[in-house]
Design an enzyme around this catalytic site. Structure first.
Site, mmCIF file in Angstrom:
data_model
loop_
_atom_site.group_PDB
_atom_site.id
_atom_site.type_symbol
_atom_site.label_atom_id
_atom_site.label_comp_id
_atom_site.label_asym_id
_atom_site.label_seq_id
_atom_site.Cartn_x
_atom_site.Cartn_y
_atom_site.Cartn_z
ATOM 1 N N GLU A 62 16.095 50.511 41.384
ATOM 2 C CA GLU A 62 17.551 50.681 41.517
ATOM 3 C C GLU A 62 17.966 52.019 40.893
ATOM 4 O OE1 GLU A 62 20.226 47.307 40.889
ATOM 5 O OE2 GLU A 62 21.351 48.577 39.510
ATOM 6 N N HIS A 70 24.639 48.966 47.676
ATOM 7 C CA HIS A 70 25.487 47.965 47.035
ATOM 8 C C HIS A 70 26.916 48.160 47.561
ATOM 9 C CE1 HIS A 70 22.817 47.416 43.193
ATOM 10 N NE2 HIS A 70 22.070 47.771 44.233
ATOM 11 N N ARG A 86 30.772 41.063 43.986
ATOM 12 C CA ARG A 86 32.206 41.049 43.674
ATOM 13 C C ARG A 86 32.613 42.291 42.890
ATOM 14 N NH1 ARG A 86 34.691 37.341 39.178
ATOM 15 N NH2 ARG A 86 33.798 39.072 37.999
ATOM 16 N N GLY A 87 31.776 42.656 41.885
ATOM 17 C CA GLY A 87 32.167 43.732 40.973
ATOM 18 C C GLY A 87 33.097 43.197 39.900
ATOM 19 N N ASP A 88 33.452 44.041 38.958
ATOM 20 C CA ASP A 88 34.354 43.643 37.865
ATOM 21 C C ASP A 88 35.548 44.588 37.860
ATOM 22 O OD1 ASP A 88 32.893 41.444 36.613
ATOM 23 O OD2 ASP A 88 31.380 42.989 36.235
ATOM 24 N N ALA A 111 31.967 37.441 46.038
ATOM 25 C CA ALA A 111 30.926 38.132 46.802
ATOM 26 C C ALA A 111 30.668 37.420 48.129
ATOM 27 C CB ALA A 111 29.648 38.194 45.977
HETATM 28 P P1 FAD Z 1 30.477 36.314 42.590
HETATM 29 O O1 FAD Z 1 29.342 35.789 43.369
HETATM 30 O O2 FAD Z 1 31.787 36.390 43.264
HETATM 31 O O3 FAD Z 1 30.574 35.436 41.260
HETATM 32 C C1 FAD Z 1 31.496 35.734 40.251
HETATM 33 C C2 FAD Z 1 31.907 34.463 39.509
HETATM 34 O O4 FAD Z 1 32.622 33.617 40.408
HETATM 35 C C3 FAD Z 1 30.727 33.632 39.019
HETATM 36 O O5 FAD Z 1 31.099 33.047 37.800
HETATM 37 C C4 FAD Z 1 30.543 32.568 40.094
HETATM 38 O O6 FAD Z 1 29.986 31.368 39.567
HETATM 39 C C5 FAD Z 1 31.969 32.371 40.583
HETATM 40 N N1 FAD Z 1 32.053 32.042 42.018
HETATM 41 C C6 FAD Z 1 31.353 32.614 43.024
HETATM 42 N N2 FAD Z 1 31.754 32.117 44.209
HETATM 43 C C7 FAD Z 1 32.727 31.216 43.945
HETATM 44 C C8 FAD Z 1 33.548 30.389 44.756
HETATM 45 N N3 FAD Z 1 33.452 30.407 46.093
HETATM 46 N N4 FAD Z 1 34.454 29.598 44.137
HETATM 47 C C9 FAD Z 1 34.598 29.586 42.787
HETATM 48 N N5 FAD Z 1 33.844 30.365 41.969
HETATM 49 C C10 FAD Z 1 32.936 31.170 42.552
HETATM 50 N N6 FAD Z 1 28.630 45.761 39.835
HETATM 51 C C11 FAD Z 1 29.142 46.897 40.366
HETATM 52 O O7 FAD Z 1 30.312 47.214 40.150
HETATM 53 N N7 FAD Z 1 28.388 47.711 41.173
HETATM 54 C C12 FAD Z 1 27.093 47.432 41.469
HETATM 55 O O8 FAD Z 1 26.444 48.163 42.202
HETATM 56 C C13 FAD Z 1 26.517 46.242 40.894
HETATM 57 N N8 FAD Z 1 25.232 45.897 41.169
HETATM 58 C C14 FAD Z 1 24.734 44.722 40.658
HETATM 59 C C15 FAD Z 1 23.419 44.348 41.002
HETATM 60 C C16 FAD Z 1 22.874 43.164 40.510
HETATM 61 C C17 FAD Z 1 21.465 42.766 40.892
HETATM 62 C C18 FAD Z 1 23.644 42.329 39.641
HETATM 63 C C19 FAD Z 1 23.065 41.066 39.077
HETATM 64 C C20 FAD Z 1 24.943 42.686 39.308
HETATM 65 C C21 FAD Z 1 25.503 43.879 39.816
HETATM 66 N N9 FAD Z 1 26.815 44.265 39.536
HETATM 67 C C22 FAD Z 1 27.331 45.423 40.068
HETATM 68 C C23 FAD Z 1 27.643 43.463 38.613
HETATM 69 C C24 FAD Z 1 28.448 42.358 39.351
HETATM 70 O O9 FAD Z 1 29.387 42.941 40.213
HETATM 71 C C25 FAD Z 1 29.140 41.513 38.283
HETATM 72 O O10 FAD Z 1 28.172 40.795 37.565
HETATM 73 C C26 FAD Z 1 30.276 40.597 38.734
HETATM 74 O O11 FAD Z 1 30.891 40.063 37.560
HETATM 75 C C27 FAD Z 1 29.857 39.405 39.583
HETATM 76 O O12 FAD Z 1 29.435 39.781 40.806
HETATM 77 P P2 FAD Z 1 28.871 38.677 41.863
HETATM 78 O O13 FAD Z 1 28.600 39.403 43.092
HETATM 79 O O14 FAD Z 1 27.776 37.890 41.263
HETATM 80 O O15 FAD Z 1 30.184 37.773 41.997
#
Ligand code: FAD
Length: 297
Positions: free
Chosen positions: A17, A79, A109-111, A125
Site C-alpha cells: 500500500e 481506494h 467510508r473514511g473518517d 462503505a
Molecule cells: P464502514 O464499513 O462503513 O464501517 C464503519 C462503522 O459503521 C463500523 O463501526 C461498522 O460496524 C458500522 N457499519 C457498517 N455498515 C453498517 C450498516 N449498514 N449499518 C450500521 N452500521 C454499519 N481511510 C481513508 O480516508 N482513506 C483510505 O485510503 C483508507 N484506507 C484504508 C484501508 C484499510 C485496509 C483500512 C482497514 C482502513 C482504511 N481507511 C482509509 C480507514 C477507514 O476509512 C476508517 O477505518 C473508517 O472509520 C471506516 O471505514 P469502513 O470502510 O470500514 O466503514
C-alpha cells in the site's frame, strides 16, 4: 485484472500500500518510490484516498493507480471513500478509473475531519460499494475489516455482522486494519467464518521503523501492543537504527507466523518506504512462492 480471480489461483496473495504525495507535492514525487517497489513480488499495489481531502489531492489517487498499471505494470487498487462524496463526483472518478484500466476499488467510508459536517450521498462503505456495482458491475470491490473491532462499533460481533452488508454489496475480499498481535487476528478469523463470511481476508501488516510512527499509529488505529513489541520499543527508543531493525524483524516474524497458520494474504502498509518494503518482501518471498507453487502442483 479482476483481483477476485487471484485468490482462486494463489494460496497466498502479497500486496503493498502506498499513499499519494501530501499537500502541494506533485504526483511525480512518488515516481522513485514506485520504481523501487516495482521489483518486489507484489500481486497488487493499493493507493490510499484522502477522505475529506481537496479534489486535487483526491485526484492523485486515481492518477497514481493508473500509473502503477500503465508504467509499472502492476495491478493497482484505487481506494475510494464516502466522506463528502456526491454521486456525480463518484461517477466521474469511476469513469476516469475505467478509462485507465483500473478495475479494482477498495470501497471505504473514511473518517470525517473533526468539526466538519458530512455532505455525502453515502453513509457506509457498503452504500458506496452498492452504488459502484449498480453503476458498473465490472469493477471488483475490496473492503476493510477490523480484527480488534472498528472504533465506533459496540462489539466485535456487531462489527462482523455489519461486514455482511459489504459482502452483500459486492465486496469480494477484505483487508484488515493493521495489527501487531496475531492472536487477535486468528480469533477474528474464527468469528468471521462462524458468522458465515467466506471471502478471502488479507492481513494488514505495518512494520514499526521509527519512534514518531509509534504513537501516531496506535492513536489512529488503536491496535494493541503485545509485550514483545512493547519491550522492543522501550529498549531501542533512543537508537533509531536498532529500532528500525528490531521493528522489521518483528513484522517479518509476524508474517512468518501468519503464513504458517494459513493466512490467505499479506497486505504491507509500506508508508512509501522502499527500504522497509524491500527488506520485508525479500525475507518472506521464498516462503510465499513455495506455498503458491505447492498450490499449483
Ligand atoms: P464502514 O464499513 O462503513 O464501517 C464503519 C462503522 O459503521 C463500523 O463501526 C461498522 O460496524 C458500522 N457499519 C457498517 N455498515 C453498517 C450498516 N449498514 N449499518 C450500521 N452500521 C454499519 N481511510 C481513508 O480516508 N482513506 C483510505 O485510503 C483508507 N484506507 C484504508 C484501508 C484499510 C485496509 C483500512 C482497514 C482502513 C482504511 N481507511 C482509509 C480507514 C477507514 O476509512 C476508517 O477505518 C473508517 O472509520 C471506516 O471505514 P469502513 O470502510 O470500514 O466503514
Amino acid at each position: 485484472m479482476d483481483l477476485s480471480t487471484l485468490f482462486r489461483v494463489k494460496k497466498v496473495v502479497f500486496s503493498l500500500e502506498v499513499f499519494p504525495p501530501k499537500k502541494d507535492n506533485p504526483v511525480h514525487v512518488i515516481y522513485n518510490t514506485l520504481l523501487g517497489l516495482r521489483g518486489l513480488p507484489a500481486d497488487f499495489i493499493s493507493v490510499t484516498y484522502g477522505a475529506g481531502g481537496s479534489a486535487v489531492q483526491q485526484s492523485k489517487t486515481c492518477e497514481i493507480a493508473s500509473l502503477i498499471r500503465s508504467n509499472y505494470h502492476i495491478e493497482p487498487v484505487s481506494h475510494l471513500t464516502c466522506v463528502n462524496a456526491r454521486k456525480d463526483k463518484i461517477i466521474e472518478t469511476l469513469n476516469t478509473l475505467k478509462e485507465n484500466g483500473v478495475q479494482n476499488i477498495l470501497a471505504l467510508r473514511g473518517d470525517l475531519p473533526a468539526g466538519e459536517e458530512n455532505r455525502s450521498d453515502f453513509v457506509h462503505a457498503s452504500d458506496l460499494a452498492a452504488f459502484i456495482k449498480s453503476y458498473d458491475a465490472s469493477f471488483n470491490l475490496v473492503g476493510a475489516c477490523y480484527p480488534e473491532c472498528h472504533y465506533e462499533s459496540q462489539s466485535l460481533e456487531a462489527d462482523i455482522e455489519n461486514l455482511k452488508y459489504k459482502i452483500d454489496s459486492g465486496v469480494t475480499h477484505l483487508i484488515t486494519q493493521l495489527f501487531f498481535d496475531n492472536q487477535r487476528f486468528y480469533e477474528f478469523i474464527n468469528k468471521v467464518r462462524q458468522a458465515g463470511i467466506t471471502v478471502p481476508i488479507q492481513a494488514g501488516i505495518m512494520p514499526i521503523v521509527n519512534k514518531n510512527q509509534i504513537e501516531r499509529t496506535i492513536s489512529m488505529c488503536g491496535a494493541s501492543i503485545p509485550t514483545k513489541l512493547a519491550t522492543i520499543i522501550n529498549r531501542y527508543s533512543d537508537n533509531p537504527a536498532a529500532l528500525r531493525d528490531a521493528g522489521l524483524f518483528y513484522a517479518t516474524e509476524q508474517i512468518m507466523d501468519l503464513l504458517e497458520n494459513g493466512v490467505q494474504g499479506i497486505h504491507l502498509y509500506t508508508m512509501n518506504n522502499v527500504q522497509t518494503a524491500t527488506r520485508i518482501s525479500t525475507a518472506v518471498e521464498s516462503i510465499i512462492a513455495a506455498k503458491n507453487s505447492a498450490n499449483e502442483a
